[in-house]
Design an enzyme around this catalytic site. Structure first.
Site, PDB file in Angstrom:
ATOM      1  CB  SER A  31      53.509  36.869  39.925  1.00  0.00           C
ATOM      2  OG  SER A  31      52.992  37.397  40.889  1.00  0.00           O
ATOM      3  CG  ASP A 109      57.317  43.053  43.334  1.00  0.00           C
ATOM      4  OD1 ASP A 109      56.119  43.351  43.661  1.00  0.00           O
ATOM      5  OD2 ASP A 109      57.595  42.157  42.600  1.00  0.00           O
ATOM      6  CG  HIS A 146      55.241  41.942  40.235  1.00  0.00           C
ATOM      7  ND1 HIS A 146      55.765  40.957  41.379  1.00  0.00           N
ATOM      8  CD2 HIS A 146      54.466  41.211  39.713  1.00  0.00           C
ATOM      9  CE1 HIS A 146      54.948  40.096  41.448  1.00  0.00           C
ATOM     10  NE2 HIS A 146      54.069  40.094  40.360  1.00  0.00           N
TER      11      HIS A 146
END
Length: 168
Positions: A31, A109, A146
């Site tokens: 991320s 995601d 994610h």
């Protein structure tokens, strides 16, 4: 953070008498940490042999949260933010073959769906710079989000990717 990761941490590791070869380093993250790994790699290519990222924020100067953050926190605004943007940095690198990046993101995601990750911009920058998939490999993983499960599924491939470059 830049100086801590690129200078202070390696210097500390040198003092610990651990069996480390700090002439061979790679970097990865997830991320925002994935974005950090990419930007550090692109700024310090002489230090890192490879970089990989899971669901990185790939083009923060064009992402909604990045525009807001750079405009509010950097004196030079979004223009200054380009010096911290992996896509902008990749556009400045010439296709000399001496680059090794692996990126995975999932089409499930929510950050991707919301236009925060923008991996397509990284793909475009890579192509415009003349890199091949052997140099910059950006993979969309169908159905993944994610989460930890996403990372755990592909972590071994990232480790093998780095090992190949660290052994070279």
């Amino acid at each position: 953070m830049f100086t801590f990761i690129t200078e202070e941490l390696p210097n500390l590791l040198r003092t610990l008498s651990l069996p480390l070869d700090l002439t061979r380093q790679s970097i990865f993250g997830h991320s925002m940490g994935g974005h950090g790994a990419l930007t550090l790699y692109l700024k310090k290519r002489n230090q890192y042999r490879s970089a990989s990222a899971f669901a990185p924020v790939s083009h923060p100067t064009k992402a909604p949260w990045g525009k807001k953050a750079f405009s509010n926190y950097l004196q030079g605004g979004i223009e200054e933010g380009e010096t911290y943007d992996a896509t902008c940095l990749l556009q400045q690198v010439k296709a000399d073959g001496n680059i090794s990046i692996l990126v995975d993101y999932g089409d499930g995601d929510q950050f991707y769906k919301d236009g925060q990750l923008l991996p397509e911009a990284l793909v475009d920058a890579s192509k415009k710079a003349g890199f091949t998939q052997n140099n910059v490999n950006i993979r969309m993983q169908e159905g993944y989000d994610h989460s930890y499960y996403f990372i755990s599924t592909f972590a071994e491939e990232h480790i093998r990717f780095h090992a190949k470059h660290l052994k070279a």
